[in-house]
Structure formats: C-alpha cells, structure tokens
Design a protein around this motif. Structure first.
Motif, PDB file in Angstrom:
ATOM      1  N   GLY A 293      -0.218  30.044 -31.494  1.00 20.65           N
ATOM      2  CA  GLY A 293       0.781  29.873 -30.508  1.00 20.65           C
ATOM      3  C   GLY A 293       1.567  30.666 -30.259  1.00 20.65           C
ATOM      4  O   GLY A 293       1.776  31.086 -29.124  1.00 20.65           O
ATOM      5  N   ALA A 294       2.004  31.499 -31.369  1.00 24.44           N
ATOM      6  CA  ALA A 294       3.038  32.880 -31.138  1.00 24.44           C
ATOM      7  C   ALA A 294       2.411  33.699 -30.186  1.00 24.44           C
ATOM      8  O   ALA A 294       3.053  34.300 -29.436  1.00 24.44           O
ATOM      9  CB  ALA A 294       3.388  33.173 -32.563  1.00 24.44           C
ATOM     10  N   LEU A 295       1.244  33.974 -30.699  1.00 23.52           N
ATOM     11  CA  LEU A 295       0.581  35.174 -29.796  1.00 23.52           C
ATOM     12  C   LEU A 295       0.329  34.814 -28.276  1.00 23.52           C
ATOM     13  O   LEU A 295       0.584  35.418 -27.271  1.00 23.52           O
ATOM     14  CB  LEU A 295      -0.703  35.445 -30.445  1.00 23.52           C
ATOM     15  CG  LEU A 295      -1.714  36.662 -29.560  1.00 23.52           C
ATOM     16  CD1 LEU A 295      -0.811  37.932 -29.682  1.00 23.52           C
ATOM     17  CD2 LEU A 295      -2.829  36.883 -30.376  1.00 23.52           C
ATOM     18  N   ILE A 296      -0.080  33.502 -28.216  1.00 24.17           N
ATOM     19  CA  ILE A 296      -0.269  32.825 -26.782  1.00 24.17           C
ATOM     20  C   ILE A 296       1.036  33.068 -25.905  1.00 24.17           C
ATOM     21  O   ILE A 296       1.085  33.501 -24.853  1.00 24.17           O
ATOM     22  CB  ILE A 296      -0.627  31.168 -26.917  1.00 24.17           C
ATOM     23  CG1 ILE A 296      -2.226  31.543 -27.321  1.00 24.17           C
ATOM     24  CG2 ILE A 296      -0.794  30.758 -25.421  1.00 24.17           C
ATOM     25  CD1 ILE A 296      -2.597  30.149 -27.725  1.00 24.17           C
ATOM     26  N   VAL A 297       2.110  32.656 -26.521  1.00 22.01           N
ATOM     27  CA  VAL A 297       3.441  32.658 -25.851  1.00 22.01           C
ATOM     28  C   VAL A 297       3.776  34.160 -25.444  1.00 22.01           C
ATOM     29  O   VAL A 297       4.092  34.333 -24.523  1.00 22.01           O
ATOM     30  CB  VAL A 297       4.627  32.183 -26.487  1.00 22.01           C
ATOM     31  CG1 VAL A 297       6.008  32.437 -25.985  1.00 22.01           C
ATOM     32  CG2 VAL A 297       4.399  30.571 -26.741  1.00 22.01           C
ATOM     33  N   GLY A 302       6.332  35.583 -22.701  1.00 24.02           N
ATOM     34  CA  GLY A 302       7.395  34.904 -23.408  1.00 24.02           C
ATOM     35  C   GLY A 302       7.799  35.729 -24.683  1.00 24.02           C
ATOM     36  O   GLY A 302       7.617  36.983 -24.898  1.00 24.02           O
ATOM     37  N   VAL A 303       8.750  35.046 -25.323  1.00 27.21           N
ATOM     38  CA  VAL A 303       9.374  35.814 -26.529  1.00 27.21           C
ATOM     39  C   VAL A 303       9.210  34.914 -28.079  1.00 27.21           C
ATOM     40  O   VAL A 303       9.428  33.755 -27.745  1.00 27.21           O
ATOM     41  CB  VAL A 303      10.860  36.001 -26.303  1.00 27.21           C
ATOM     42  CG1 VAL A 303      11.682  36.394 -27.285  1.00 27.21           C
ATOM     43  CG2 VAL A 303      10.986  37.189 -25.189  1.00 27.21           C
ATOM     44  N   VAL A 304       9.014  35.624 -28.954  1.00 25.50           N
ATOM     45  CA  VAL A 304       9.078  34.995 -30.300  1.00 25.50           C
ATOM     46  C   VAL A 304      10.008  35.561 -31.213  1.00 25.50           C
ATOM     47  O   VAL A 304      10.149  36.737 -31.524  1.00 25.50           O
ATOM     48  CB  VAL A 304       7.590  34.959 -30.846  1.00 25.50           C
ATOM     49  CG1 VAL A 304       7.589  34.071 -32.157  1.00 25.50           C
ATOM     50  CG2 VAL A 304       6.704  34.535 -29.684  1.00 25.50           C
ATOM     51  N   THR A 305      10.638  34.684 -31.590  1.00 28.58           N
ATOM     52  CA  THR A 305      11.738  35.100 -32.836  1.00 28.58           C
ATOM     53  C   THR A 305      11.725  34.001 -33.980  1.00 28.58           C
ATOM     54  O   THR A 305      11.320  33.017 -33.591  1.00 28.58           O
ATOM     55  CB  THR A 305      13.134  35.372 -32.348  1.00 28.58           C
ATOM     56  OG1 THR A 305      14.085  34.411 -31.916  1.00 28.58           O
ATOM     57  CG2 THR A 305      13.244  36.453 -31.470  1.00 28.58           C
ATOM     58  N   PRO A 311      13.362  39.467 -36.384  1.00 24.67           N
ATOM     59  CA  PRO A 311      12.056  39.476 -36.068  1.00 24.67           C
ATOM     60  C   PRO A 311      11.360  38.608 -36.786  1.00 24.67           C
ATOM     61  O   PRO A 311      11.446  38.232 -37.853  1.00 24.67           O
ATOM     62  CB  PRO A 311      11.726  40.962 -36.637  1.00 24.67           C
ATOM     63  CG  PRO A 311      13.410  41.555 -36.698  1.00 24.67           C
ATOM     64  CD  PRO A 311      14.154  40.459 -36.917  1.00 24.67           C
ATOM     65  N   PHE A 312      10.094  37.985 -36.031  1.00 21.23           N
ATOM     66  CA  PHE A 312       9.423  36.794 -36.464  1.00 21.23           C
ATOM     67  C   PHE A 312       7.997  37.539 -37.143  1.00 21.23           C
ATOM     68  O   PHE A 312       7.342  38.401 -36.562  1.00 21.23           O
ATOM     69  CB  PHE A 312       8.901  35.799 -35.156  1.00 21.23           C
ATOM     70  CG  PHE A 312       8.139  34.961 -35.761  1.00 21.23           C
ATOM     71  CD1 PHE A 312       8.381  33.832 -36.550  1.00 21.23           C
ATOM     72  CD2 PHE A 312       6.644  35.262 -35.459  1.00 21.23           C
ATOM     73  CE1 PHE A 312       7.328  32.848 -36.581  1.00 21.23           C
ATOM     74  CE2 PHE A 312       5.671  34.314 -35.678  1.00 21.23           C
ATOM     75  CZ  PHE A 312       6.091  33.097 -36.349  1.00 21.23           C
ATOM     76  N   THR A 313       7.637  36.910 -38.191  1.00 20.13           N
ATOM     77  CA  THR A 313       6.116  36.850 -38.765  1.00 20.13           C
ATOM     78  C   THR A 313       5.690  35.680 -38.859  1.00 20.13           C
ATOM     79  O   THR A 313       6.371  34.527 -39.131  1.00 20.13           O
ATOM     80  CB  THR A 313       6.065  37.751 -40.086  1.00 20.13           C
ATOM     81  OG1 THR A 313       6.368  36.837 -41.193  1.00 20.13           O
ATOM     82  CG2 THR A 313       6.987  38.873 -40.028  1.00 20.13           C
ATOM     83  N   VAL A 321      10.435  29.984 -29.788  1.00 17.79           N
ATOM     84  CA  VAL A 321       9.548  30.610 -28.659  1.00 17.79           C
ATOM     85  C   VAL A 321      10.035  30.042 -27.392  1.00 17.79           C
ATOM     86  O   VAL A 321      10.498  28.978 -27.337  1.00 17.79           O
ATOM     87  CB  VAL A 321       8.025  30.219 -28.792  1.00 17.79           C
ATOM     88  CG1 VAL A 321       7.435  30.761 -30.239  1.00 17.79           C
ATOM     89  CG2 VAL A 321       7.669  28.769 -28.650  1.00 17.79           C
ATOM     90  N   SER A 322       9.964  31.064 -26.425  1.00 21.31           N
ATOM     91  CA  SER A 322      10.736  30.533 -25.145  1.00 21.31           C
ATOM     92  C   SER A 322      10.070  31.419 -23.831  1.00 21.31           C
ATOM     93  O   SER A 322       9.088  32.625 -24.379  1.00 21.31           O
ATOM     94  CB  SER A 322      12.193  30.946 -25.094  1.00 21.31           C
ATOM     95  OG  SER A 322      12.483  32.289 -24.769  1.00 21.31           O
ATOM     96  N   ASN A 323      10.473  31.143 -22.851  1.00 23.30           N
ATOM     97  CA  ASN A 323      10.098  32.138 -21.800  1.00 23.30           C
ATOM     98  C   ASN A 323      10.365  33.301 -21.459  1.00 23.30           C
ATOM     99  O   ASN A 323      10.287  34.055 -20.841  1.00 23.30           O
ATOM    100  CB  ASN A 323      10.116  31.124 -20.360  1.00 23.30           C
ATOM    101  CG  ASN A 323      11.774  31.188 -20.056  1.00 23.30           C
ATOM    102  OD1 ASN A 323      12.623  31.561 -20.920  1.00 23.30           O
ATOM    103  ND2 ASN A 323      11.752  30.216 -18.658  1.00 23.30           N
TER     104      ASN A 323
END
Length: 361
Positions: A293-297, A302-305, A311-313, A321-323
């Motif tokens: 899901g993180a990669l899809i966003v 979008g953005v993932v943190t 920074p997210f792993t 995750v957001s737009n």
C-alpha cells in the motif's frame, strides 16, 4: 470520488507500470497553520479549525520507493506479483460458500484455513520464479535466502475478521522490497458483499506509477482537512498507543468530513491512492501490512511518513499516508501525541529486519 487517467498504449497492467525517466516538478506551495475560529474558554463548544488553503509540496518528504527495481525488470516482477496475488484471491473467492474454520492467534486476532491456503498458493507461484528470494509471510514467517536483495512481504488475507463475517473490506497484499525499499506491489481488494463479490487489482512499481485494473490512478487534490474523508485502524493491544489513536479518531471526526475504520490496511492505503479518501494512519502495523500500500500511495502522487513525520520504512511501527497536500495539516495534530508516546517509553524502533538482509538505510 476516484480519479482515473487512461493507461498508456499498453493494455496490460504490468507493462503500463514500467519505470519512466521523466520527473515531475510539483509547484511550490505554502502551509498555513490551523487557526481556531472562536474563543478557547473552558465552556466554549469546540469549533472547527481552518485548514491551510495550500499545503506543503510532496517533495519536502523523503521518497519511500526504491530508486530501481534492481536487476529484475519491473514488468517481470509485476507479472509474478500479480499472478501470485490472483492465485491467492482465487482461493478466497472459492471459500465464500464454504464453512470457515476459525482459529485464534490472540483473544480477538483470527486466522482461518483460507489465510493459510492463500499463502500456500502464493508461495508456490513466487518460489517457482524466484527460488533464491527472501520471503516474509504473515502466516508462514521468514523463508529463503537472507542475503537476497529482494524481500517479499505477503499478507495472504488482510482483513481476516471482515472475511470471516462476510464484511468488505479485505484483500490479498504483496509487496516486494529491493534492498529494503518498495520496488513493486499488488493489492487485490474484495468489493461488494454476499452474493455480489468482485475484485479490483491495484498495482505499482517504483517510478512506474500506480494502476487499477489497467487504468492509471491518482490521489485526490483536496487541500483542506475539513473537506477530507479520513481512515485509521486499531490494533488488538489496548495500550497507550491505542488510547492515543482513539483520541485522534475523536479529534479528526470533529474537524473532517468523517473518519472510517475499515479493518484492512492494504485496502485503506489503496483507497488513498485511488483518490477515494485523503489519508490513512495507524500504529503497530507489520511489513506485510504496509509494503504494498505504501508504494501504491506514493506512485499515485501521495506521501508516506511515520506518524511523527519522520522518514518511513516498511519495518517501522507507524505509518501516515495521504494525498500530500493535507499531510502537514495532519502531522500538526498527529505528530505531538506520537512524540508524547515516545517520551512514555512506547517502542517505535524498527519492528523487524531480517538478519543479513541488505538494505540502503
């Protein structure tokens, strides 16, 4: 509302997701702090805050995706991922009209025979093509070569409780990491309900965009929290982190169009990528919950943190995750209580990283 763009000339999802060399430059924008509309007297009724008219650009947040899919082309990875996910989804679809044998991993944490059979057929597809890759499955644990640069994160049935009750939403979720970062992923989500089940397949590759059933998808452009539909989730452990998120649920219910709790992290993140919802957050997830899901966003714009803004792993213990355009507004409210949890000693270190597995972080 989902927002779709027609896919490129290729008619297959995999070929449409090949990495592109072109880079996109997002326009500069500025963030305005939330301002209360009324007094803060003890007896005053809470008043909806004013969200920023323009949020910070997505470029201020580090990218989650791998810079490359490595020596294996994106189309090849996606072909196997999608075949494996479809095999798992076929098992689930066949199980709808059969008795469900339910077992318990905890007081309320379920696992069914369908989870196990779905993972079994997924592994069969993956290992047939990539015998030397490392695999982390929710039910089967860690198998394969720990020195491999590729790590498959597999949730054969994300949302088992929903499945057991015949309640949408649940999904098959498969994400492949290259040196610790998402390289390609697929989520097959079950939609509808009893007597009308169907699926949609959402896939992404690093630098190649995100697609649903062959059509390119993009996150929403909503730039105000009060105009946003949000989603969160709650784990089975009712501790301080659970209580903190209950409070966040209440807070965002007051200032947004609503907060949903659906029970499938992979589906929740896919909905952000599809532009259906604006954001999703949760504490205490596992790599198999987040890798796809993180990669899809991100590939949908979008953005993932992490929930503290860091920074997210996929090995982290929180995700937001957001737009992108409402991300800063969300962090203004989610970040401080998350920092408070860290001060209380709640463990937010990396949940798990296989020994010897090479990463770029």
């Amino acid at each position: 509302m989902a927002r779709y763009l027609l896919a490129p000339t290729s008619t297959t999802t995999s070929s449409a997701l090949l990495p592109k060399d072109a880079t996109k430059n997002s326009p500069l924008s500025r963030t305005l702090r939330l301002r209360a509309l009324g007094s803060r007297s003890d007896k005053a009724r809470p008043i909806m805050a004013v969200a920023s008219e323009q949020a910070a650009p997505a470029s201020r947040y580090p990218k989650v995706a791998a810079p490359t899919t490595g020596p294996i082309p994106a189309a090849e990875l996606l072909g196997v991922i999608e075949a494996a996910a479809k095999a798992g989804a076929d098992v689930i679809m066949e199980a709808f009209n059969k008795p469900r044998n339910i077992h318990y991993k905890g007081v309320a944490d379920l696992v069914t025979d369908t989870d196990k059979l779905s993972e079994s057929v997924i592994l069969e597809v993956v290992t047939k093509s990539f015998k030397d890759h490392l695999i982390l499955g929710e039910e089967g644990g860690l198998i394969g070569d720990s020195f491999s640069e590729y790590l498959w994160c597999i949730d054969p049935l994300d949302g088992t409780t929903n499945f057991a009750h015949g309640y949408p939403s649940f999904a098959v979720s498969i994400g492949v990491l290259f040196r610790g970062k998402p390289a390609a992923s697929t989520v097959v989500e079950f939609c509808g309900g009893p007597f009308c089940w169907s699926t949609r397949t959402v896939s992404a590759s690093a630098g190649g965009g995100a697609y649903c059933n062959g059509q390119k998808i993009h996150v929403s452009k909503t730039d105000k929290v009060e105009q946003s539909l949000l989603v969160t989730g709650f784990g089975y452990e009712h501790d301080d982190a659970w209580t903190t998120n209950i409070n966040l649920f209440k807070e965002f219910t007051d200032i947004s169009r609503g907060v949903r709790r659906l029970g499938s992290a992979a589906s929740d993140m896919s909905h952000v990528g599809l532009g259906i919802t604006e954001a999703y957050w949760e504490y205490r997830l596992k790599p198999w919950d987040m890798a796809a899901g993180a990669l899809i966003v991100e590939e949908a714009g979008g953005v993932v943190t992490r929930m503290d803004g860091g920074p997210f792993t996929v090995f982290d213990r929180s995700v937001l995750v957001s737009n992108g355009v409402v991300h800063g507004q969300l962090l203004d409210r989610i970040g401080p209580p998350t920092e408070d949890l860290k001060k209380k000693g709640i463990d937010f270190s990396l949940w798990f990283k296989p020994d010897n597995y090479p990463t770029d972080f």
